[in-house]
Design an enzyme around this catalytic site. Structure first.
Site, PDB file in Angstrom:
ATOM      1  CD  GLU A 209      -2.584   1.222   2.736  1.00  0.00           C
ATOM      2  OE1 GLU A 209      -2.106   0.583   3.693  1.00  0.00           O
ATOM      3  OE2 GLU A 209      -3.595   1.949   2.837  1.00  0.00           O
ATOM      4  CG  ASP A 288     -10.085   2.078   7.568  1.00  0.00           C
ATOM      5  OD1 ASP A 288     -10.102   1.429   8.624  1.00  0.00           O
ATOM      6  OD2 ASP A 288      -9.134   2.066   6.770  1.00  0.00           O
TER       7      ASP A 288
HETATM    8  N1  ADE Z   1      -5.623   0.457   9.585  1.00  0.00           N
HETATM    9  C1  ADE Z   1      -6.800   0.927   9.188  1.00  0.00           C
HETATM   10  N2  ADE Z   1      -6.765   1.229   7.880  1.00  0.00           N
HETATM   11  C2  ADE Z   1      -5.533   0.940   7.431  1.00  0.00           C
HETATM   12  C3  ADE Z   1      -4.893   1.032   6.181  1.00  0.00           C
HETATM   13  N3  ADE Z   1      -5.502   1.485   5.093  1.00  0.00           N
HETATM   14  N4  ADE Z   1      -3.593   0.662   6.112  1.00  0.00           N
HETATM   15  C4  ADE Z   1      -2.970   0.218   7.194  1.00  0.00           C
HETATM   16  N5  ADE Z   1      -3.528   0.105   8.397  1.00  0.00           N
HETATM   17  C5  ADE Z   1      -4.803   0.458   8.512  1.00  0.00           C
HETATM   18 ZN    ZN Z   2      -6.694  -2.019   5.745  1.00  0.00          ZN
END
Ligand code: ADE
Ligand code: ZN
Length: 342
Positions: A209, A288
Site C-alpha cells: 500500500e 475504513d
Molecule cells: N488500519 C486501518 N486502515 C488501514 C490502512 N488502510 N492501512 C494500514 N492500516 C490500517
Molecule cells: Zn486495511
C-alpha cells in the site's frame, strides 16, 4: 492508438449491479465506525475528541500518518465489550444495507482488552453475540481476523497472536497485520505469524500500500500469507505480478481508500484492472468506509464507471471473494450457494 473505451452500462443495468449481493474481505472494525457513533459515545463518556472531526462531522485527516492517529483517537471511546457490541450492530446494519452478505473484519486485541487473553474473550463474546443478532435480522454473516498493529512493533504483536491462537476456530478464522507499513519489516513479525499458522489460522498482511513490491514479496515469502491487504504496488514488478497470479495469492484491493489516501491520484490511475488482466485474483473492499466516504455500492459504482466492468464480472468478483474467504468449508458452500441464485 485510441484507448479502448469501456462498454456503457445504462442506469437500469447499473442499479441492478449496485444491488448485487457482495462479499467483503478487508474491513477494519473501528475504521467502519460511523463518525456520529463515535461522537455520541464520546459525549456519553465525556471523552475529549478534539481534532477527530471536521466542522461538517466527518473524520478529519490530511494524510496516512494523520489518518492513523485520528483512527486511534476515535478508538479511545470504545472501552468495553458492550461498546464493541454496539459498534458491531452499527457496522453490520450499514454493510447489509449495501448488499454485503458476508464480511471478514479485522479485530485488534490491542483495542479490545489491551492484549489480555481473558479480556479479549469477553470482547469477542460480545462481538459474536451482536453478529449473530445481525445475521438473524439482516442475513449478513461475519467472521473475524485478529490483527496486530505494525507500528506498535514486533514485541507487542505477540499478545494479539496469542489471543488469536487461543480463540482460533470457526469464527476467528485468520490472523493479520495492519498499521504503518513504512515502519519496520514484515520479517520482524515472523514469530506471531508462525504462531497463528500453527493454531490453524489463515494469514493476511497489509503490504504494497505504502511500500513497493519488495514488501509484497516479503509478505508472501517471509510471513507465508495467502492473501495480501492492498498489494497494489506489486504492479511495479511484473515478475512479482506473475508469481502472485501463479500462486493464486489473493489481493484485498480497496480502491477508494487508495485514492483518498493518495496512493493513486484517481480511479483511472488505479492498477486493479491491470492486475486483474494479468491474472491476479483481485477482490474489492472498503477498508475504513466512513473515513473514506465509501461503501461497497460506491466501490462497485466506481469500478463500473471507470473500467466498464459488466454485471457478470461483478457476480464473478463476489464468487471469487467467497472462494478466497477464510471461513470453513460449510460456511463457504452456503455462501457460494447464496451467490448462485440472484
Ligand atoms: N488500519 C486501518 N486502515 C488501514 C490502512 N488502510 N492501512 C494500514 N492500516 C490500517
Ligand atoms: Zn486495511
Amino acid at each position: 492508438m485510441t484507448p479502448e473505451l469501456p462498454p456503457v452500462m445504462d442506469e437500469e443495468q447499473l442499479a441492478a449491479v449496485l444491488d448485487l449481493p457482495k462479499v467483503e474481505l478487508h474491513l477494519h472494525h473501528e475504521g467502519a465506525a460511523p463518525p456520529e457513533f463515535i461522537r455520541r459515545l464520546g459525549q456519553e463518556k465525556s471523552i475529549n475528541l478534539t481534532g477527530v472531526f471536521n466542522p461538517d462531522g466527518s473524520y478529519a485527516f490530511h494524510d496516512f500518518a494523520h489518518f492513523l492517529s485520528v483512527y486511534e483517537a476515535a478508538t479511545q471511546v470504545l472501552k468495553t465489550p458492550e461498546d464493541y457490541a454496539r459498534l458491531t450492530t452499527a457496522v453490520l446494519e450499514e454493510s447489509a444495507a449495501n448488499g454485503v452478505i458476508y464480511c471478514e473484519t479485522f479485530l485488534s486485541p490491542d483495542f479490545c482488552g489491551g492484549g489480555d487473553v481473558g479480556a479479549w474473550r469477553e470482547y469477542l463474546h460480545a462481538i459474536r453475540d451482536a453478529a449473530d443478532a445481525a445475521e438473524r435480522a439482516h442475513g449478513i454473516v461475519l467472521r473475524g481476523i485478529v490483527t496486530c498493529i505494525r507500528h506498535f512493533g514486533p514485541y507487542r504483536a505477540k499478545a494479539p497472536a496469542l489471543c488469536a491462537a487461543e480463540t482460533a476456530g470457526d469464527w476467528i478464522v485468520g490472523f493479520g497485520m495492519g498499521g504503518d507499513e513504512t515502519m519496520g519489516k514484515q520479517k520482524d513479525f515472523a514469530w506471531p505469524f508462525d504462531l497463528a499458522r500453527e493454531a490453524g489460522l489463515q494469514l493476511t498482511t497489509h503490504a504494497g500500500e505504502w511500500r513497493g513490491p519488495a514488501e509484497v514479496r516479503s509478505a508472501i515469502e517471509d510471513l507465508r500469507v495467502t492473501r495480501v491487504g492492498h498489494g497494489v504496488r506489486a504492479i511495479e514488478d511484473l515478475a512479482l505480478v506473475d508469481l502472485i497470479a501463479e500462486r493464486g495469492i489473493v489481493l484485498e484491493v480497496c480502491p477508494v481508500s487508495n485514492v483518498t489516501l493518495k496512493v493513486y491520484p484517481n480511479m483511472a490511475a488505479h492498477p486493479i484492472e491491470e492486475l486483474r488482466k494479468r491474472g491476479v485474483t483481485v477482490t474489492v473492499s472498503t477498508d475504513d468506509p466512513p473515513f473514506f466516504h465509501t461503501n461497497m455500492r460506491r466501490e462497485y459504482h466506481n469500478l463500473a464507471k471507470t473500467f466498464g466492468w459488466s454485471a457478470e464480472q461483478f457476480s464473478e468478483l463476489a464468487r471469487t471473494s467467497a472462494r478466497a474467504a477464510f471461513c470453513n468449508d460449510e460456511t463457504k458452500s452456503a455462501l457460494l450457494k447464496r451467490l448462485e441464485t440472484p
